[in-house]
Design a protein around this motif. Structure first.
Motif, PDB file in Angstrom:
ATOM      1  N   TYR A 100       4.808 127.310   8.997  1.00  0.00           N
ATOM      2  CA  TYR A 100       4.791 125.862   8.797  1.00  0.00           C
ATOM      3  C   TYR A 100       3.520 125.432   8.074  1.00  0.00           C
ATOM      4  O   TYR A 100       3.562 124.670   7.107  1.00  0.00           O
ATOM      5  CB  TYR A 100       4.914 125.141  10.144  1.00  0.00           C
ATOM      6  CG  TYR A 100       4.680 123.655  10.032  1.00  0.00           C
ATOM      7  CD1 TYR A 100       5.636 122.828   9.452  1.00  0.00           C
ATOM      8  CD2 TYR A 100       3.483 123.094  10.482  1.00  0.00           C
ATOM      9  CE1 TYR A 100       5.410 121.462   9.322  1.00  0.00           C
ATOM     10  CE2 TYR A 100       3.254 121.731  10.356  1.00  0.00           C
ATOM     11  CZ  TYR A 100       4.218 120.922   9.777  1.00  0.00           C
ATOM     12  OH  TYR A 100       3.982 119.578   9.641  1.00  0.00           O
ATOM     13  N   SER A 120      13.926 116.110   5.703  1.00  0.00           N
ATOM     14  CA  SER A 120      14.800 117.284   5.618  1.00  0.00           C
ATOM     15  C   SER A 120      14.097 118.426   4.883  1.00  0.00           C
ATOM     16  O   SER A 120      13.398 118.189   3.893  1.00  0.00           O
ATOM     17  CB  SER A 120      16.094 116.935   4.869  1.00  0.00           C
ATOM     18  OG  SER A 120      16.734 115.809   5.431  1.00  0.00           O
ATOM     19  N   ASP A 133      13.008 127.979  13.122  1.00  0.00           N
ATOM     20  CA  ASP A 133      13.825 126.771  13.283  1.00  0.00           C
ATOM     21  C   ASP A 133      13.247 125.863  14.355  1.00  0.00           C
ATOM     22  O   ASP A 133      13.053 124.651  14.147  1.00  0.00           O
ATOM     23  CB  ASP A 133      15.253 127.131  13.692  1.00  0.00           C
ATOM     24  CG  ASP A 133      16.058 127.777  12.588  1.00  0.00           C
ATOM     25  OD1 ASP A 133      15.636 127.710  11.424  1.00  0.00           O
ATOM     26  OD2 ASP A 133      17.121 128.336  12.908  1.00  0.00           O
ATOM     27  N   HIS A 134      13.012 126.439  15.529  1.00  0.00           N
ATOM     28  CA  HIS A 134      12.557 125.644  16.672  1.00  0.00           C
ATOM     29  C   HIS A 134      11.222 124.973  16.374  1.00  0.00           C
ATOM     30  O   HIS A 134      11.014 123.804  16.731  1.00  0.00           O
ATOM     31  CB  HIS A 134      12.450 126.520  17.928  1.00  0.00           C
ATOM     32  CG  HIS A 134      13.759 127.094  18.382  1.00  0.00           C
ATOM     33  ND1 HIS A 134      14.951 126.402  18.292  1.00  0.00           N
ATOM     34  CD2 HIS A 134      14.059 128.304  18.939  1.00  0.00           C
ATOM     35  CE1 HIS A 134      15.936 127.159  18.771  1.00  0.00           C
ATOM     36  NE2 HIS A 134      15.419 128.308  19.164  1.00  0.00           N
ATOM     37  N   LEU A 137      11.567 122.043  13.693  1.00  0.00           N
ATOM     38  CA  LEU A 137      12.228 120.824  14.167  1.00  0.00           C
ATOM     39  C   LEU A 137      11.278 119.893  14.910  1.00  0.00           C
ATOM     40  O   LEU A 137      11.643 118.757  15.211  1.00  0.00           O
ATOM     41  CB  LEU A 137      13.424 121.178  15.057  1.00  0.00           C
ATOM     42  CG  LEU A 137      14.694 121.604  14.315  1.00  0.00           C
ATOM     43  CD1 LEU A 137      15.805 121.942  15.304  1.00  0.00           C
ATOM     44  CD2 LEU A 137      15.165 120.529  13.341  1.00  0.00           C
ATOM     45  N   LYS A 138      10.074 120.353  15.187  1.00  0.00           N
ATOM     46  CA  LYS A 138       9.054 119.452  15.736  1.00  0.00           C
ATOM     47  C   LYS A 138       8.479 118.557  14.636  1.00  0.00           C
ATOM     48  O   LYS A 138       7.814 117.553  14.928  1.00  0.00           O
ATOM     49  CB  LYS A 138       7.914 120.257  16.366  1.00  0.00           C
ATOM     50  CG  LYS A 138       8.333 121.156  17.518  1.00  0.00           C
ATOM     51  CD  LYS A 138       7.144 122.010  17.981  1.00  0.00           C
ATOM     52  CE  LYS A 138       7.544 122.997  19.062  1.00  0.00           C
ATOM     53  NZ  LYS A 138       6.410 123.877  19.459  1.00  0.00           N
ATOM     54  N   LYS A 141      13.364 116.422  10.718  1.00  0.00           N
ATOM     55  CA  LYS A 141      14.551 116.077  11.499  1.00  0.00           C
ATOM     56  C   LYS A 141      15.732 117.000  11.224  1.00  0.00           C
ATOM     57  O   LYS A 141      16.554 117.264  12.104  1.00  0.00           O
ATOM     58  CB  LYS A 141      14.950 114.630  11.198  1.00  0.00           C
ATOM     59  CG  LYS A 141      15.862 114.009  12.225  1.00  0.00           C
ATOM     60  CD  LYS A 141      15.894 112.494  12.047  1.00  0.00           C
ATOM     61  CE  LYS A 141      16.622 111.851  13.196  1.00  0.00           C
ATOM     62  NZ  LYS A 141      16.577 110.369  13.103  1.00  0.00           N
ATOM     63  N   TYR A 142      15.812 117.485   9.978  1.00  0.00           N
ATOM     64  CA  TYR A 142      16.967 118.284   9.586  1.00  0.00           C
ATOM     65  C   TYR A 142      16.521 119.550   8.857  1.00  0.00           C
ATOM     66  O   TYR A 142      15.623 119.510   8.010  1.00  0.00           O
ATOM     67  CB  TYR A 142      17.892 117.481   8.651  1.00  0.00           C
ATOM     68  CG  TYR A 142      18.355 116.184   9.261  1.00  0.00           C
ATOM     69  CD1 TYR A 142      19.313 116.155  10.273  1.00  0.00           C
ATOM     70  CD2 TYR A 142      17.821 114.969   8.831  1.00  0.00           C
ATOM     71  CE1 TYR A 142      19.719 114.958  10.844  1.00  0.00           C
ATOM     72  CE2 TYR A 142      18.217 113.772   9.391  1.00  0.00           C
ATOM     73  CZ  TYR A 142      19.168 113.780  10.397  1.00  0.00           C
ATOM     74  OH  TYR A 142      19.564 112.592  10.971  1.00  0.00           O
ATOM     75  N   LEU A 143      17.197 120.651   9.177  1.00  0.00           N
ATOM     76  CA  LEU A 143      16.980 121.927   8.498  1.00  0.00           C
ATOM     77  C   LEU A 143      18.293 122.366   7.863  1.00  0.00           C
ATOM     78  O   LEU A 143      19.340 122.335   8.514  1.00  0.00           O
ATOM     79  CB  LEU A 143      16.520 122.992   9.490  1.00  0.00           C
ATOM     80  CG  LEU A 143      15.160 122.776  10.157  1.00  0.00           C
ATOM     81  CD1 LEU A 143      14.936 123.848  11.227  1.00  0.00           C
ATOM     82  CD2 LEU A 143      14.038 122.817   9.122  1.00  0.00           C
ATOM     83  N   ASN A 169      21.382 118.972  13.432  1.00  0.00           N
ATOM     84  CA  ASN A 169      19.984 119.052  13.007  1.00  0.00           C
ATOM     85  C   ASN A 169      19.685 120.329  12.233  1.00  0.00           C
ATOM     86  O   ASN A 169      18.780 120.369  11.398  1.00  0.00           O
ATOM     87  CB  ASN A 169      19.041 118.936  14.200  1.00  0.00           C
ATOM     88  CG  ASN A 169      19.124 117.576  14.863  1.00  0.00           C
ATOM     89  OD1 ASN A 169      19.707 117.452  15.947  1.00  0.00           O
ATOM     90  ND2 ASN A 169      18.590 116.552  14.229  1.00  0.00           N
ATOM     91  N   ILE A 170      20.453 121.366  12.515  1.00  0.00           N
ATOM     92  CA  ILE A 170      20.382 122.609  11.743  1.00  0.00           C
ATOM     93  C   ILE A 170      21.793 122.915  11.256  1.00  0.00           C
ATOM     94  O   ILE A 170      22.726 123.040  12.047  1.00  0.00           O
ATOM     95  CB  ILE A 170      19.879 123.798  12.583  1.00  0.00           C
ATOM     96  CG1 ILE A 170      18.528 123.488  13.224  1.00  0.00           C
ATOM     97  CG2 ILE A 170      19.782 125.054  11.722  1.00  0.00           C
ATOM     98  CD1 ILE A 170      18.037 124.579  14.171  1.00  0.00           C
TER      99      ILE A 170
END
Length: 255
Positions: A100, A120, A133-134, A137-138, A141-143, A169-170
């Motif tokens: 990230y 996104s 992914d997890h 998402l912090k 909003k969207y992956l 969201n994913i």
């Protein structure tokens, strides 16, 4: 004395409620073909189609390209993030937090500074570990992940390319560039599933041109897909619309 006739007025009260969503479709475009996308903005407007444009390497955008993205945004499209260096999350050796910090945060920060509100993110090369992914998402909003149809399998059988009330969201997308050679009737099979189940079908492409090269989508083919959407009365959405779409769907289902 003349009689006054009173004619009763019959008030007709029509109750109106918004029709339930008939499913939806999301068109996404990846990388940095900004001027090319702008060139075809009239095609999107002709069919009232909206898209999400996932932009990679925003630090390399000059003022002309930034202006092009703002033109697309003013047309109602979503501008989203595709990473600062187009790194493959599957091959990244650091932690999810490091991915990230190195790949996602700088790109989002740069795009925010340009005036785009980023919600996104699409993975370069389409895949990532669950741990990434997890963590992401912090922060978004969207992956959007990605998949490809190499065996002419019907799109209606790819569960993961459909956003659903319990899973939006994913979501993965199906590649529709010319190298994937997806027939129009196969695209329609996916549209009809989305319409039937009130799901949202997600597709992705790259540059729009008639060269026939890999990772390009022919404008004539894209127009035929748009025509299918109109024929089957399915609306286009953006990634950023998903929560509102399913919230509205839940409200209409409860009445």
């Amino acid at each position: 004395m003349k009689k006054i006739l009173f004619i009763p007025l019959i008030l007709l009260v029509f109750s109106y409620s918004k029709p339930q969503p008939r499913g939806g479709i999301i068109f996404t475009f990846d990388d940095q073909s900004v001027l090319n996308w702008v060139e075809y903005r009239d095609l999107f407007r002709k069919y009232d189609m909206k898209a999400t444009f996932f932009v990679s390497r925003p630090q390399l955008l000059d003022q002309g390209l930034i202006s092009g993205l703002k033109t697309l945004q003013s047309d109602g499209h979503e501008i989203a993030c595709h990473g600062v260096n187009h790194l493959d999350a599957r091959l990244y050796r650091g932690s999810a937090a490091s991915f990230y910090k190195e790949e996602v945060e700088p790109a989002i920060s740069k795009m925010n500074d340009m005036g785009f509100k980023i919600v996104s993110f699409a993975y370069a090369f389409g895949l990532a570990p669950d741990s990434v992914d997890h963590f992401l998402l912090k922060h978004v909003k969207y992956l959007r992940k990605a998949t490809w149809n190499m065996n002419s399998t019907l799109l209606e059988n790819y569960d993961k390319i459909y956003a659903r009330p319990d899973s939006f969201n994913i979501v993965s997308s199906m590649g529709i560039d010319c190298n994937y050679n997806i027939a129009l009737d196969n695209i329609e099979s996916g549209i009809l599933r989305a319409e039937k189940n009130n799901e949202v079908l997600v597709l992705h492409a790259h540059k729009i041109d008639a060269s026939g090269l890999d990772y390009t989508i022919n404008p004539a083919y894209l127009e035929q897909v748009f025509k299918l959407c109109k024929k089957d009365k399915i609306r286009s959405y953006r990634m950023e619309d998903l929560e509102d779409f399913f919230s509205h769907l839940n409200l209409t289902d409860s009445h």
